[in-house]
Structure formats: structure tokens, C-alpha cells
Design a protein around this motif. Structure first.
Motif, PDB file in Angstrom:
ATOM      1  N   MET A 100      10.231 -46.192 -21.203  1.00  8.12           N
ATOM      2  CA  MET A 100       9.934 -47.654 -21.704  1.00  8.12           C
ATOM      3  C   MET A 100       9.419 -47.655 -23.195  1.00  8.12           C
ATOM      4  SD  MET A 100       7.694 -50.867 -20.160  1.00  8.12           S
ATOM      5  CE  MET A 100       9.028 -51.162 -18.872  1.00  8.12           C
ATOM      6  N   ASP A 101       9.857 -48.386 -24.047  1.00 12.45           N
ATOM      7  CA  ASP A 101       9.158 -48.343 -25.280  1.00 12.45           C
ATOM      8  C   ASP A 101       9.066 -49.897 -25.685  1.00 12.45           C
ATOM      9  OD1 ASP A 101       9.183 -45.532 -26.073  1.00 12.45           O
ATOM     10  OD2 ASP A 101      11.575 -45.429 -26.274  1.00 12.45           O
ATOM     11  N   LEU A 102       8.230 -49.867 -26.915  1.00 11.47           N
ATOM     12  CA  LEU A 102       8.025 -51.123 -27.476  1.00 11.47           C
ATOM     13  C   LEU A 102       8.842 -51.264 -28.909  1.00 11.47           C
ATOM     14  CD1 LEU A 102       6.030 -53.681 -27.299  1.00 11.47           C
ATOM     15  CD2 LEU A 102       4.384 -52.411 -28.685  1.00 11.47           C
ATOM     16  N   ARG A 103       9.397 -52.334 -28.960  1.00 15.46           N
ATOM     17  CA  ARG A 103      10.663 -52.682 -29.795  1.00 15.46           C
ATOM     18  C   ARG A 103      10.448 -53.761 -30.413  1.00 15.46           C
ATOM     19  NH1 ARG A 103      17.003 -52.087 -28.554  1.00 15.46           N
ATOM     20  NH2 ARG A 103      16.829 -54.207 -28.040  1.00 15.46           N
ATOM     21  N   ASN A 104      10.397 -53.848 -31.675  1.00 16.74           N
ATOM     22  CA  ASN A 104      10.292 -55.107 -32.686  1.00 16.74           C
ATOM     23  C   ASN A 104       8.730 -55.908 -32.336  1.00 16.74           C
ATOM     24  OD1 ASN A 104      12.683 -54.925 -33.802  1.00 16.74           O
ATOM     25  ND2 ASN A 104      13.683 -55.886 -31.960  1.00 16.74           N
ATOM     26  N   GLY A 105       7.778 -54.954 -32.013  1.00 18.60           N
ATOM     27  CA  GLY A 105       6.607 -55.573 -31.851  1.00 18.60           C
ATOM     28  C   GLY A 105       6.257 -56.303 -30.520  1.00 18.60           C
ATOM     29  N   TYR A 106       7.209 -56.804 -29.915  1.00 19.75           N
ATOM     30  CA  TYR A 106       6.932 -57.665 -28.619  1.00 19.75           C
ATOM     31  C   TYR A 106       7.875 -57.432 -27.617  1.00 19.75           C
ATOM     32  CZ  TYR A 106       3.520 -60.059 -31.692  1.00 19.75           C
ATOM     33  OH  TYR A 106       2.593 -60.407 -32.527  1.00 19.75           O
ATOM     34  N   GLU A 107       8.652 -56.298 -27.594  1.00 23.41           N
ATOM     35  CA  GLU A 107       9.708 -56.259 -26.851  1.00 23.41           C
ATOM     36  C   GLU A 107       9.731 -54.920 -26.153  1.00 23.41           C
ATOM     37  OE1 GLU A 107      14.540 -56.246 -26.156  1.00 23.41           O
ATOM     38  OE2 GLU A 107      13.867 -56.064 -28.245  1.00 23.41           O
ATOM     39  N   LEU A 108       9.403 -54.941 -24.667  1.00 20.55           N
ATOM     40  CA  LEU A 108       9.556 -53.781 -23.846  1.00 20.55           C
ATOM     41  C   LEU A 108      11.013 -53.578 -23.629  1.00 20.55           C
ATOM     42  CD1 LEU A 108       6.590 -54.455 -21.382  1.00 20.55           C
ATOM     43  CD2 LEU A 108       6.772 -53.473 -23.515  1.00 20.55           C
ATOM     44  N   TYR A 109      11.291 -52.325 -23.840  1.00 18.65           N
ATOM     45  CA  TYR A 109      12.708 -52.083 -23.913  1.00 18.65           C
ATOM     46  C   TYR A 109      13.068 -50.442 -23.515  1.00 18.65           C
ATOM     47  CZ  TYR A 109      17.756 -51.187 -24.846  1.00 18.65           C
ATOM     48  OH  TYR A 109      18.892 -51.238 -25.181  1.00 18.65           O
ATOM     49  N   GLY A 110      14.325 -50.348 -22.684  1.00 22.09           N
ATOM     50  CA  GLY A 110      14.622 -49.091 -22.323  1.00 22.09           C
ATOM     51  C   GLY A 110      15.707 -49.196 -21.270  1.00 22.09           C
ATOM     52  N   ILE A 111      16.135 -47.885 -21.098  1.00 20.67           N
ATOM     53  CA  ILE A 111      17.039 -47.593 -20.067  1.00 20.67           C
ATOM     54  C   ILE A 111      16.515 -47.157 -18.718  1.00 20.67           C
ATOM     55  CG2 ILE A 111      19.349 -46.694 -19.352  1.00 20.67           C
ATOM     56  CD1 ILE A 111      19.496 -48.415 -21.732  1.00 20.67           C
ATOM     57  N   PRO A 112      16.173 -47.755 -17.788  1.00 20.19           N
ATOM     58  CA  PRO A 112      15.445 -47.574 -16.522  1.00 20.19           C
ATOM     59  C   PRO A 112      16.104 -46.024 -15.802  1.00 20.19           C
ATOM     60  CG  PRO A 112      15.756 -49.841 -16.237  1.00 20.19           C
ATOM     61  CD  PRO A 112      16.653 -49.374 -17.595  1.00 20.19           C
ATOM     62  N   VAL A 113      15.272 -45.044 -15.367  1.00 18.94           N
ATOM     63  CA  VAL A 113      15.566 -43.936 -14.767  1.00 18.94           C
ATOM     64  C   VAL A 113      15.085 -43.758 -13.572  1.00 18.94           C
ATOM     65  CG1 VAL A 113      15.901 -41.303 -14.881  1.00 18.94           C
ATOM     66  CG2 VAL A 113      16.532 -42.777 -16.851  1.00 18.94           C
ATOM     67  N   ILE A 114      15.435 -43.707 -12.180  1.00 23.08           N
ATOM     68  CA  ILE A 114      14.662 -43.431 -11.139  1.00 23.08           C
ATOM     69  C   ILE A 114      14.121 -41.908 -11.234  1.00 23.08           C
ATOM     70  CG2 ILE A 114      14.777 -43.532  -8.722  1.00 23.08           C
ATOM     71  CD1 ILE A 114      16.434 -46.000  -8.842  1.00 23.08           C
ATOM     72  N   THR A 115      12.962 -41.515 -11.152  1.00 21.13           N
ATOM     73  CA  THR A 115      12.573 -40.458 -11.095  1.00 21.13           C
ATOM     74  C   THR A 115      11.605 -40.162  -9.786  1.00 21.13           C
ATOM     75  OG1 THR A 115      10.764 -41.065 -12.342  1.00 21.13           O
ATOM     76  CG2 THR A 115      12.480 -40.232 -13.567  1.00 21.13           C
ATOM     77  N   GLY A 116      11.948 -40.580  -8.686  1.00 20.18           N
ATOM     78  CA  GLY A 116      11.113 -40.457  -7.505  1.00 20.18           C
ATOM     79  C   GLY A 116      10.646 -41.753  -6.941  1.00 20.18           C
ATOM     80  N   ASP A 117       9.722 -42.491  -7.433  1.00 19.75           N
ATOM     81  CA  ASP A 117       9.392 -43.962  -6.860  1.00 19.75           C
ATOM     82  C   ASP A 117      10.378 -45.020  -7.812  1.00 19.75           C
ATOM     83  OD1 ASP A 117       7.255 -43.009  -5.643  1.00 19.75           O
ATOM     84  OD2 ASP A 117       5.952 -43.250  -7.145  1.00 19.75           O
ATOM     85  N   GLU A 118      10.902 -45.878  -6.728  1.00 20.01           N
ATOM     86  CA  GLU A 118      11.515 -46.926  -7.357  1.00 20.01           C
ATOM     87  C   GLU A 118      10.817 -48.069  -7.764  1.00 20.01           C
ATOM     88  OE1 GLU A 118      14.502 -48.308  -4.351  1.00 20.01           O
ATOM     89  OE2 GLU A 118      14.978 -46.139  -3.768  1.00 20.01           O
ATOM     90  N   THR A 119       9.590 -48.039  -7.558  1.00 11.66           N
ATOM     91  CA  THR A 119       8.490 -49.066  -8.281  1.00 11.66           C
ATOM     92  C   THR A 119       7.618 -48.468  -9.063  1.00 11.66           C
ATOM     93  OG1 THR A 119       8.695 -50.398  -6.225  1.00 11.66           O
ATOM     94  CG2 THR A 119       6.987 -50.936  -7.687  1.00 11.66           C
ATOM     95  N   VAL A 120       7.932 -48.894 -10.459  1.00 17.12           N
ATOM     96  CA  VAL A 120       6.827 -48.569 -11.550  1.00 17.12           C
ATOM     97  C   VAL A 120       5.960 -49.442 -11.911  1.00 17.12           C
ATOM     98  CG1 VAL A 120       8.299 -46.868 -12.435  1.00 17.12           C
ATOM     99  CG2 VAL A 120       8.476 -49.187 -13.304  1.00 17.12           C
ATOM    100  N   LYS A 121       4.399 -49.009 -12.393  1.00 15.04           N
ATOM    101  CA  LYS A 121       3.503 -49.871 -12.642  1.00 15.04           C
ATOM    102  C   LYS A 121       3.471 -49.799 -14.254  1.00 15.04           C
ATOM    103  CE  LYS A 121      -1.493 -50.330 -12.697  1.00 15.04           C
ATOM    104  NZ  LYS A 121      -2.605 -49.701 -12.166  1.00 15.04           N
ATOM    105  N   VAL A 122       3.389 -51.135 -14.847  1.00 12.82           N
ATOM    106  CA  VAL A 122       3.521 -51.286 -16.353  1.00 12.82           C
ATOM    107  C   VAL A 122       2.197 -52.038 -16.527  1.00 12.82           C
ATOM    108  CG1 VAL A 122       4.722 -52.283 -18.187  1.00 12.82           C
ATOM    109  CG2 VAL A 122       6.033 -51.435 -16.646  1.00 12.82           C
TER     110      VAL A 122
END
Length: 149
Positions: A100-122
């Protein structure tokens, strides 16, 4: 409890807990006050209305709860601050998945990848340079081939 029931419980309970946390935060930070409506409109009216008090930047959007593995994720964070123009408010990711990255100042953006846990904290933080507010949410990542039911 099987995985399907955990997901259903998460999808039902998380929004309720989020609303309670936001309201508690507003009350603790004393950002809501009651004023007489007569001071806002006509002099002869005695009703009371809620008015937001100032100064602390707020995230006014409700965070998404779901994302899908290998499909683009986007969350445009809307912010408000009664004493700062939007362009003076900054947003940053305090905690989140590596994709997950910040794009255009106010957009959280990315391509999700499951690396163990299916739930991620943000955790995202909004700041006007003087005050900060955070929003914490949990994002359930669904596998690409998972049944939507």
C-alpha cells in the motif's frame, strides 16, 4: 469458529465498533458542542442544534473493509478542517501492508498480496501542521479464487 463465520462476524462487528470509536473520540476530544439555534438563525427560536467546533483535522470517509488479491485497491480519503484549507492538510500512512502506498496526497492505493494473514491493519494520520488525527481500520483481503458468498 470456521473461517466463513469469522469473516461474517468481522464484516458485521467492525462497522459497529468503528462508529462507537469515532463517536467516543469526538466526545473525548470535545469536538461537539450544543449551541442555541437562535444564535444561528431567527432570534425567537429556542431549539438547540449541534455545531462542530474547530481546529482539528478529521477524516470524514468510512474506510473500506474489503480488498481482493491481485486486483487494484483504492481508498480516497476525504478530510476536513474548519480552520485549514484542504490543500494545507497532509495525510500519511502510519501502519499498513507493504503493497500500500499514498498516491496523489489522499489516495491509498496498491495491489493486495496475501502474505499470511488475510486481514491487515491500516493506520493513516491526517495533520494540519498543528493537530493530528488518526484513522485505524482492518482490511480483509479476499483470495482471487474465493467464492463471493
Amino acid at each position: 469458529m470456521n473461517a466463513k463465520r469469522r469473516k461474517i462476524a468481522f464484516l458485521i462487528l467492525f462497522p459497529l465498533v468503528s462508529i462507537i470509536a469515532i463517536m467516543t473520540s469526538l466526545l473525548i476530544n470535545k469536538q461537539i458542542t450544543i449551541v442555541e439555534k437562535s444564535s444561528l438563525v431567527e432570534e425567537n427560536e429556542e431549539e438547540k442544534v449541534a455545531e462542530r467546533v474547530t481546529g482539528i483535522p478529521m477524516i470524514v470517509t468510512v474506510a473500506p473493509q474489503n480488498a481482493y488479491e491481485d486486483l487494484p485497491f483504492s481508498y480516497i480519503v476525504k478530510v476536513a478542517d474548519s480552520d485549514s484549507p484542504t490543500e494545507d492538510i497532509s495525510l500519511r500512512i502510519v501502519e499498513g501492508p507493504s503493497w500500500m502506498d499514498l498516491r496523489n496526497g489522499y489516495e491509498l492505493y496498491g495491489i493486495p498480496v496475501i502474505t499470511g494473514d488475510e486481514t491487515v491493519k491500516v493506520v493513516v494520520e491526517v495533520s494540519d501542521g498543528i493537530h493530528e488525527t488518526t484513522q485505524t481500520f482492518y482490511l480483509l483481503i479476499h483470495r482471487e479464487n474465493e467464492d463471493a458468498n
